[in-house]
Design a protein around this motif. Structure first.
Motif, PDB file in Angstrom:
ATOM      1  N   MET A  39       0.793  -1.318  -0.008  1.00  0.00           N
ATOM      2  CA  MET A  39      -0.093  -0.001  -0.171  1.00  0.00           C
ATOM      3  C   MET A  39       0.879   1.227   0.086  1.00  0.00           C
ATOM      4  N   PRO A  40       0.754   1.953  -0.853  1.00  0.00           N
ATOM      5  CA  PRO A  40       1.461   3.176  -0.940  1.00  0.00           C
ATOM      6  C   PRO A  40       1.431   4.436   0.300  1.00  0.00           C
ATOM      7  N   ASP A 116       2.158  12.526   3.628  1.00  0.00           N
ATOM      8  CA  ASP A 116       0.889  12.062   4.083  1.00  0.00           C
ATOM      9  C   ASP A 116      -0.179  12.015   3.204  1.00  0.00           C
ATOM     10  N   ILE A 117      -0.266  10.841   2.635  1.00  0.00           N
ATOM     11  CA  ILE A 117      -1.364  10.672   1.626  1.00  0.00           C
ATOM     12  C   ILE A 117      -2.516  11.047   2.033  1.00  0.00           C
ATOM     13  N   THR A 118      -3.098  10.722   3.371  1.00  0.00           N
ATOM     14  CA  THR A 118      -4.355  11.443   3.706  1.00  0.00           C
ATOM     15  C   THR A 118      -4.681  12.628   3.556  1.00  0.00           C
ATOM     16  N   THR A 139       1.808   9.981  -8.763  1.00  0.00           N
ATOM     17  CA  THR A 139       2.616   9.104  -8.716  1.00  0.00           C
ATOM     18  C   THR A 139       2.574   8.239  -7.182  1.00  0.00           C
ATOM     19  N   PHE A 140       2.246   7.272  -7.129  1.00  0.00           N
ATOM     20  CA  PHE A 140       2.052   6.673  -5.767  1.00  0.00           C
ATOM     21  C   PHE A 140       3.453   5.929  -5.427  1.00  0.00           C
ATOM     22  N   LYS A 141       3.939   6.383  -4.157  1.00  0.00           N
ATOM     23  CA  LYS A 141       5.062   5.415  -3.864  1.00  0.00           C
ATOM     24  C   LYS A 141       5.100   4.964  -2.483  1.00  0.00           C
ATOM     25  N   THR A 142       6.165   4.488  -1.981  1.00  0.00           N
ATOM     26  CA  THR A 142       6.424   3.870  -0.609  1.00  0.00           C
ATOM     27  C   THR A 142       7.418   4.615   0.166  1.00  0.00           C
ATOM     28  N   SER A 143       7.275   4.756   1.208  1.00  0.00           N
ATOM     29  CA  SER A 143       8.437   5.201   2.224  1.00  0.00           C
ATOM     30  C   SER A 143       9.466   3.905   2.478  1.00  0.00           C
ATOM     31  N   ALA A 212      -7.740   7.062  -4.911  1.00  0.00           N
ATOM     32  CA  ALA A 212      -7.831   5.778  -4.579  1.00  0.00           C
ATOM     33  C   ALA A 212      -6.366   5.131  -4.638  1.00  0.00           C
ATOM     34  N   PRO A 213      -5.550   4.961  -3.711  1.00  0.00           N
ATOM     35  CA  PRO A 213      -4.197   4.600  -3.879  1.00  0.00           C
ATOM     36  C   PRO A 213      -4.078   3.081  -4.462  1.00  0.00           C
TER      37      PRO A 213
END
Length: 230
Positions: A39-40, A116-118, A139-143, A212-213
Motif C-alpha cells: 500500500m503506498p 502524508d497521503i491522507t 505517482t504513488f510511492k512507498t517510504s 484511490a491509492p
C-alpha cells in the motif's frame, strides 16, 4: 608467406576458442522474478496553472499571481520546502485560425512530494482555491522502498533457483553453485495521468475523497548462471 601467416593465425584462434570452450563448465542459465505488493503511503503530485489571452503581459501576470498564491498556501500547510519544486515555466504565442488572431498561453508546473497521503484531498482543494487549474498526474510511492526491494530480490533469487531445480531434475543432473548473478531490476512507479482542468468549487465538501491509492508493485528481476553437474 602471407597465406602461411594467416593460416597459422586462424589455427591459433581456433585453438584458443576450443580451449575456452573446454574450460567453460557445463551450466544452466535461468531468470527469476520477485514481486511485493504494498500500500503506498507517499504521493507525488504534478499540478499547474494555465492562462490564455491576447496580451502576453496580462497572461503572465495572471499566472504569476496564481502560482504565488499556491506557493504561499503550500507554506501555510507546513510542507518542507524540499518537498515542492517548480518543474516547468513557459509562455507561448499561438495562432487561432478560426478567429484569425494570436493568443498567448502561460503555463507553470509544480511537483509536490506529499508524505502524508491522507492530506491529498484537502491539499488539492486548497490549491484549487489558490488558483491552480491543472493536474498533470499523480505517482504513488512507498517510504519503505529499500525494505520491499530487498524482499523482492530474495523472491527473485528463489524463483530462479526453483526454475533451475526443475530443469536439472528433468535432466537427471545435480545443480551446482551459482557462477554469475545479474540484476536486471528497474524501479518503476506508474503515473496516473488525467491532464484535468480543475474548476473552482469542484469539491465543496472538504471530506470528499477523490484518491484511490490501491497497491503498487515492487519488482526485482535477476539472471543466474548455475554450474551443471554430471
Amino acid at each position: 608467406m602471407k597465406k602461411i601467416f594467416l593460416t597459422a593465425l586462424l589455427a591459433t584462434g581456433l585453438l584458443a576458442t576450443a580451449q575456452v570452450q573446454q574450460n567453460t563448465p557445463p551450466q544452466i542459465n535461468v531468470s527469476g522474478e520477485g514481486k511485493v505488493l504494498v500500500m503506498p503511503d507517499l504521493v507525488d503530485i504534478s499540478i499547474g496553472v494555465t492562462n490564455t489571452g491576447a496580451d502576453a503581459a496580462t497572461v503572465k501576470k495572471a499566472n504569476d499571481q496564481a502560482i504565488d498564491a499556491a506557493i504561499k498556501y503550500l507554506k501555510s500547510q507546513k510542507l518542507d520546502p524540499k518537498d515542492y519544486q517548480t518543474q516547468r515555466v513557459s509562455l507561448n504565442k499561438t495562432y487561432d485560425y478560426d478567429k484569425k488572431k494570436y493568443n498567448f498561453i502561460a503555463q507553470q508546473t509544480i511537483m509536490i512530494h506529499l508524505k502524508d497521503i491522507t492530506k491529498y484531498d484537502a491539499l488539492m482543494l486548497g490549491l484549487t482555491d489558490a488558483g491552480v487549474n491543472t493536474i498533470n498526474g499523480v505517482t504513488f510511492k512507498t517510504s519503505k522502498e529499500e525494505q520491499y526491494e530487498t524482499e523482492a530480490r530474495i523472491k527473485a533469487i528463489a524463483d530462479a533457483r526453483k526454475k533451475a531445480e526443475d530443469y536439472t531434475k528433468a535432466l537427471g543432473q545435480p545443480l551446482g553453485k551459482a557462477l554469475m548473478v545479474t540484476d536486471n531490476s528497474q524501479t518503476y512507479y506508474p503515473v496516473v495521468r488525467n491532464m484535468a482542468m480543475m474548476e473552482k468549487g469542484m469539491a465543496a465538501d472538504g471530506a470528499q475523497e477523490t484518491l484511490a491509492p490501491g497497491e503498487i508493485t515492487i519488482t526485482a528481476n535477476v539472471q543466474i548462471s548455475y554450474a551443471l553437474g554430471n
